[in-house]
Write a protein that holds these residues in place. Structure first.
Motif, PDB file in Angstrom:
ATOM      1  N   ASP A   1       0.808  -1.230   0.000  1.00 50.27           N
ATOM      2  CA  ASP A   1       0.000   0.000   0.000  1.00 50.27           C
ATOM      3  C   ASP A   1       0.837   1.275   0.000  1.00 50.27           C
ATOM      4  OD1 ASP A   1       0.908   0.073   2.601  1.00 50.27           O
ATOM      5  OD2 ASP A   1      -1.065  -0.094   3.523  1.00 50.27           O
ATOM      6  N   SER A   2       2.153   1.136  -0.087  1.00 55.27           N
ATOM      7  CA  SER A   2       3.076   2.285  -0.168  1.00 55.27           C
ATOM      8  C   SER A   2       3.042   3.185   1.061  1.00 55.27           C
ATOM      9  CB  SER A   2       2.800   3.128  -1.419  1.00 55.27           C
ATOM     10  OG  SER A   2       2.916   2.337  -2.572  1.00 55.27           O
ATOM     11  N   ILE A   3       2.436   2.734   2.141  1.00 52.35           N
ATOM     12  CA  ILE A   3       2.403   3.482   3.396  1.00 52.35           C
ATOM     13  C   ILE A   3       3.105   2.629   4.439  1.00 52.35           C
ATOM     14  CG2 ILE A   3       0.943   4.482   5.187  1.00 52.35           C
ATOM     15  CD1 ILE A   3      -1.265   4.676   2.996  1.00 52.35           C
ATOM     16  N   ILE A   4       4.112   3.192   5.067  1.00 48.07           N
ATOM     17  CA  ILE A   4       4.873   2.424   6.048  1.00 48.07           C
ATOM     18  C   ILE A   4       4.570   2.966   7.445  1.00 48.07           C
ATOM     19  CG2 ILE A   4       7.158   1.696   6.789  1.00 48.07           C
ATOM     20  CD1 ILE A   4       7.961   1.952   3.810  1.00 48.07           C
TER      21      ILE A   4
ATOM     22  N   GLY B   1      14.719   4.520  13.433  1.00 43.85           N
ATOM     23  CA  GLY B   1      13.379   4.612  13.995  1.00 43.85           C
ATOM     24  C   GLY B   1      12.283   4.805  12.974  1.00 43.85           C
ATOM     25  N   ARG B   2      12.641   4.904  11.746  1.00 39.56           N
ATOM     26  CA  ARG B   2      11.660   5.028  10.665  1.00 39.56           C
ATOM     27  C   ARG B   2      12.302   4.468   9.405  1.00 39.56           C
ATOM     28  NH1 ARG B   2      13.415   8.766   7.414  1.00 39.56           N
ATOM     29  NH2 ARG B   2      14.708  10.457   8.146  1.00 39.56           N
ATOM     30  N   ILE B   3      11.445   4.175   8.454  1.00 37.25           N
ATOM     31  CA  ILE B   3      11.947   3.632   7.189  1.00 37.25           C
ATOM     32  C   ILE B   3      11.119   4.232   6.065  1.00 37.25           C
ATOM     33  CG2 ILE B   3      10.520   1.570   7.415  1.00 37.25           C
ATOM     34  CD1 ILE B   3      12.736   0.018   5.971  1.00 37.25           C
ATOM     35  N   SER B   4      11.777   4.699   5.053  1.00 40.72           N
ATOM     36  CA  SER B   4      11.077   5.312   3.928  1.00 40.72           C
ATOM     37  C   SER B   4      10.674   4.242   2.920  1.00 40.72           C
ATOM     38  CB  SER B   4      11.978   6.342   3.245  1.00 40.72           C
ATOM     39  OG  SER B   4      13.055   5.684   2.594  1.00 40.72           O
ATOM     40  N   SER B   5       9.773   4.613   2.035  1.00 36.71           N
ATOM     41  CA  SER B   5       9.376   3.701   0.952  1.00 36.71           C
ATOM     42  C   SER B   5      10.582   3.341   0.100  1.00 36.71           C
ATOM     43  CB  SER B   5       8.301   4.345   0.081  1.00 36.71           C
ATOM     44  OG  SER B   5       7.113   4.511   0.805  1.00 36.71           O
ATOM     45  N   GLU B   6      11.462   4.314  -0.117  1.00 38.82           N
ATOM     46  CA  GLU B   6      12.654   4.064  -0.932  1.00 38.82           C
ATOM     47  C   GLU B   6      13.570   3.030  -0.267  1.00 38.82           C
ATOM     48  OE1 GLU B   6      11.683   7.258  -0.033  1.00 38.82           O
ATOM     49  OE2 GLU B   6      10.675   7.621  -1.950  1.00 38.82           O
ATOM     50  N   GLU B   7      13.723   3.137   1.067  1.00 41.73           N
ATOM     51  CA  GLU B   7      14.546   2.161   1.777  1.00 41.73           C
ATOM     52  C   GLU B   7      13.914   0.774   1.711  1.00 41.73           C
ATOM     53  OE1 GLU B   7      16.813   4.625   5.277  1.00 41.73           O
ATOM     54  OE2 GLU B   7      14.625   4.430   5.424  1.00 41.73           O
ATOM     55  N   MET B   8      12.591   0.716   1.812  1.00 40.67           N
ATOM     56  CA  MET B   8      11.910  -0.579   1.709  1.00 40.67           C
ATOM     57  C   MET B   8      12.070  -1.159   0.313  1.00 40.67           C
ATOM     58  SD  MET B   8      10.688  -1.760   4.498  1.00 40.67           S
ATOM     59  CE  MET B   8       9.473  -2.969   4.001  1.00 40.67           C
TER      60      MET B   8
END
Length: 190
Positions: free
Chosen positions: A24-27, A65-72
């Motif tokens: 869903d492109s939302i992390i 503490g967070r992950i971007s869509s690009e990192e995923m």
């Protein structure tokens, strides 16, 4: 279970989790926790290939503490590069006729691979606590592609339930509850 088999199964589950999170492109924070749980569950494999390459990458992005869509997406690509045999396994073997012991073993390995990926996908999808239309479509496609209903009776109820929900529509609250119950029964709390 051999170390190689345990490694293969864990890596395929990671592949499924990452794919489920990315649908869903939302992390969400809960999806980051799902990755942390996977790392914790398979800590004993961190020295084995391919974990010795992928776990440091995961730990680095989780430390922020967070992950971007690009990192995923990079993680998804990295998984594909490290474990190409897993990505390319022929799920079609699972549905084929098996005449020899080797054919039966290959078909069983393909079924196990499909189940591992589907289990991971379910954990990734459920990590944020809801199932949307995009996730449902991905789940439907994965189950159809891998023959989950024909080749693994434990997924039959999930397959039938998914098929009753019209395509391109958000699941209703009642359907959400039903899907969550079935998925939790299949894979436990993710």
């Amino acid at each position: 279970m051999t170390l190689e088999r345990k490694t293969d199964r864990a890596f395929r589950k990671l592949e499924g989790i990452v794919n489920g999170i990315l649908v869903d492109s939302i992390i969400e924070d809960s999806e980051i926790r799902q990755l942390e749980m996977w790392c914790s569950d398979y800590r004993d494999l961190c020295e084995a290939h391919p974990f010795n390459q992928i776990v440091p990458y995961i730990n680095r992005i989780l430390a922020e503490g967070r992950i971007s869509s690009e990192e995923m997406e990079t993680l998804q690509w990295f998984i594909g590069q490290l474990y190409q045999d897993s990505v390319r396994e022929d799920a079609g073997l699972a549905a084929g006729n098996t005449d020899s012991v080797a054919d039966r073993a290959a078909a069983e390995a393909a079924r196990e691979a499909a189940v591992d990926r589907l289990t991971g996908l379910l954990c990734g999808i459920m990590a944020d606590g809801s199932i949307n239309a995009a996730e449902l479509a991905t789940l439907r496609e994965c189950m159809q592609k891998n023959g989950a209903s024909e080749n693994c009776s434990r997924f039959g109820e999930l397959f039938r339930t998914v098929e009753t929900i019209p395509e391109n529509r958000e699941p209703t609250p009642d359907e959400q509850v039903q899907l969550k119950k079935i998925i939790t029964t299949l894979v436990g709390p993710c």
